[in-house]
Write a protein that holds these residues in place. Sequence first.
Motif, PDB file in Angstrom:
ATOM      1  N   ASN A  13     -45.986 -69.639  85.108  1.00  0.00           N
ATOM      2  CA  ASN A  13     -47.419 -70.175  84.724  1.00  0.00           C
ATOM      3  C   ASN A  13     -47.717 -70.024  83.283  1.00  0.00           C
ATOM      4  N   ILE A  14     -48.415 -70.923  82.696  1.00  0.00           N
ATOM      5  CA  ILE A  14     -48.906 -71.012  81.408  1.00  0.00           C
ATOM      6  C   ILE A  14     -50.397 -71.111  81.337  1.00  0.00           C
ATOM      7  N   TRP A  15     -51.154 -70.014  80.896  1.00  0.00           N
ATOM      8  CA  TRP A  15     -52.555 -70.178  80.550  1.00  0.00           C
ATOM      9  C   TRP A  15     -52.800 -70.639  79.102  1.00  0.00           C
ATOM     10  N   TYR A  16     -53.834 -71.522  78.955  1.00  0.00           N
ATOM     11  CA  TYR A  16     -54.347 -71.720  77.803  1.00  0.00           C
ATOM     12  C   TYR A  16     -55.729 -71.210  77.564  1.00  0.00           C
ATOM     13  N   LEU A  17     -55.987 -70.150  76.684  1.00  0.00           N
ATOM     14  CA  LEU A  17     -57.117 -69.462  76.534  1.00  0.00           C
ATOM     15  C   LEU A  17     -57.828 -70.019  75.222  1.00  0.00           C
ATOM     16  N   HIS A  18     -58.999 -70.971  75.449  1.00  0.00           N
ATOM     17  CA  HIS A  18     -59.655 -71.507  74.455  1.00  0.00           C
ATOM     18  C   HIS A  18     -60.442 -70.398  73.213  1.00  0.00           C
ATOM     19  N   THR A  77     -55.990 -69.571  71.298  1.00  0.00           N
ATOM     20  CA  THR A  77     -56.142 -69.963  70.053  1.00  0.00           C
ATOM     21  C   THR A  77     -57.445 -69.193  69.404  1.00  0.00           C
ATOM     22  N   SER A  78     -57.225 -68.797  68.170  1.00  0.00           N
ATOM     23  CA  SER A  78     -58.602 -68.124  67.769  1.00  0.00           C
ATOM     24  C   SER A  78     -58.947 -66.807  68.614  1.00  0.00           C
ATOM     25  N   LEU A  79     -60.339 -66.839  69.169  1.00  0.00           N
ATOM     26  CA  LEU A  79     -60.674 -66.115  70.057  1.00  0.00           C
ATOM     27  C   LEU A  79     -59.758 -65.796  71.405  1.00  0.00           C
ATOM     28  N   GLY A  80     -59.374 -66.951  71.784  1.00  0.00           N
ATOM     29  CA  GLY A  80     -58.456 -67.001  72.750  1.00  0.00           C
ATOM     30  C   GLY A  80     -57.139 -65.966  72.344  1.00  0.00           C
ATOM     31  N   GLY A  81     -56.852 -66.061  71.165  1.00  0.00           N
ATOM     32  CA  GLY A  81     -55.481 -65.460  70.655  1.00  0.00           C
ATOM     33  C   GLY A  81     -56.171 -63.706  70.749  1.00  0.00           C
ATOM     34  N   PHE A  82     -57.324 -63.622  70.370  1.00  0.00           N
ATOM     35  CA  PHE A  82     -57.951 -62.216  70.784  1.00  0.00           C
ATOM     36  C   PHE A  82     -57.358 -61.612  72.153  1.00  0.00           C
ATOM     37  N   TRP A  83     -57.696 -62.465  73.034  1.00  0.00           N
ATOM     38  CA  TRP A  83     -57.754 -62.235  74.528  1.00  0.00           C
ATOM     39  C   TRP A  83     -56.252 -62.101  74.770  1.00  0.00           C
ATOM     40  N   ALA A  84     -55.414 -63.169  74.288  1.00  0.00           N
ATOM     41  CA  ALA A  84     -53.868 -63.233  74.650  1.00  0.00           C
ATOM     42  C   ALA A  84     -53.372 -62.033  74.290  1.00  0.00           C
ATOM     43  N   ARG A  85     -53.595 -61.345  73.139  1.00  0.00           N
ATOM     44  CA  ARG A  85     -53.113 -60.105  72.806  1.00  0.00           C
ATOM     45  C   ARG A  85     -53.634 -58.918  73.720  1.00  0.00           C
ATOM     46  N   TRP A  86     -54.734 -58.956  74.122  1.00  0.00           N
ATOM     47  CA  TRP A  86     -55.482 -57.881  74.792  1.00  0.00           C
ATOM     48  C   TRP A  86     -54.597 -57.966  76.137  1.00  0.00           C
ATOM     49  N   LEU A  87     -54.686 -59.264  76.729  1.00  0.00           N
ATOM     50  CA  LEU A  87     -53.829 -59.062  78.188  1.00  0.00           C
ATOM     51  C   LEU A  87     -52.492 -58.642  77.822  1.00  0.00           C
ATOM     52  N   ALA A  88     -51.788 -59.117  76.893  1.00  0.00           N
ATOM     53  CA  ALA A  88     -50.446 -58.557  76.993  1.00  0.00           C
ATOM     54  C   ALA A  88     -50.406 -57.307  76.631  1.00  0.00           C
ATOM     55  N   SER A  89     -51.380 -56.567  76.230  1.00  0.00           N
ATOM     56  CA  SER A  89     -51.594 -55.085  76.011  1.00  0.00           C
ATOM     57  C   SER A  89     -51.768 -54.486  77.352  1.00  0.00           C
ATOM     58  N   GLU A  90     -52.383 -55.119  78.388  1.00  0.00           N
ATOM     59  CA  GLU A  90     -52.895 -54.486  79.591  1.00  0.00           C
ATOM     60  C   GLU A  90     -51.647 -54.861  80.661  1.00  0.00           C
ATOM     61  N   LEU A  91     -51.067 -56.015  80.465  1.00  0.00           N
ATOM     62  CA  LEU A  91     -50.403 -56.597  81.634  1.00  0.00           C
ATOM     63  C   LEU A  91     -49.062 -56.967  81.064  1.00  0.00           C
ATOM     64  N   PRO A  92     -48.005 -56.918  82.043  1.00  0.00           N
ATOM     65  CA  PRO A  92     -46.567 -57.379  81.610  1.00  0.00           C
ATOM     66  C   PRO A  92     -46.411 -59.027  81.690  1.00  0.00           C
ATOM     67  N   ILE A  93     -47.014 -59.400  80.719  1.00  0.00           N
ATOM     68  CA  ILE A  93     -47.201 -60.994  80.282  1.00  0.00           C
ATOM     69  C   ILE A  93     -46.354 -61.186  79.124  1.00  0.00           C
ATOM     70  N   LYS A  94     -46.378 -62.410  78.697  1.00  0.00           N
ATOM     71  CA  LYS A  94     -45.985 -62.891  77.397  1.00  0.00           C
ATOM     72  C   LYS A  94     -47.203 -63.602  76.739  1.00  0.00           C
ATOM     73  N   SER A  95     -47.243 -63.449  75.453  1.00  0.00           N
ATOM     74  CA  SER A  95     -48.397 -64.342  74.879  1.00  0.00           C
ATOM     75  C   SER A  95     -48.191 -64.869  73.734  1.00  0.00           C
TER      76      SER A  95
END
Length: 187
Positions: free
Chosen positions: A2-7, A66-84
């Motif tokens: 799965n690949i998510w895009y966070l705008h 991207t941008s604020l989506g990058g903020f959330w990608a980093r947070w998700l990777a700190s909480e879950l076993p995912i790649k960002s």
Amino acid sequence: MNIWYLHGFRSSAKSPKVNAMQKAFPNCNVQGISYTPHSPVVAEEILINEYEKLIGKDDDLIVVGTSLGGFWARWLASELPIKSLMINPSLHPDRTLETGEFKVYGEFDEIIKVTTKDLQDFNHYKVTSEPYGQCEVVLAMDDEVLDSEKTAKELEGIYPIHRFQTGSHRFTEFERVFPIIEQMIGK
């Protein structure tokens, strides 16, 4: 996979970047996630609920933000076993966003409201420890919104950083990140 895009702020899940990734990675389930990146409490709830839908299925996940989506990608990777993959991440939206009403980019007739409480709430989501998952960073060194040199200094030694001389804040020629995503899929 799965690949998510966070705008980012003032964008939407219907970003052309989603279509580009769907074409580039036809064997992956690529989707833009509809969430409210400027409202931390709501964003957390939506993102965690979306992730819980994957559990028990094909739950391998790469989050590209991207941008604020990058903020959330980093947070998700700190909480879950995912790649960002964070593209021009907004590391301190509590300082870089302003309060007020803003129009969403493009043809959407939507107004975003950012409150003082929203900005304060971002402090509860800032990543203060090593990520649980694998993270990488892409920076356009000509970013006109965020200081890419400052971002690089803050993240140096924590994550691999891929620097591009051009791309601006919205990261034009988005396909340049596809080889990075391809490597993340293979790991």
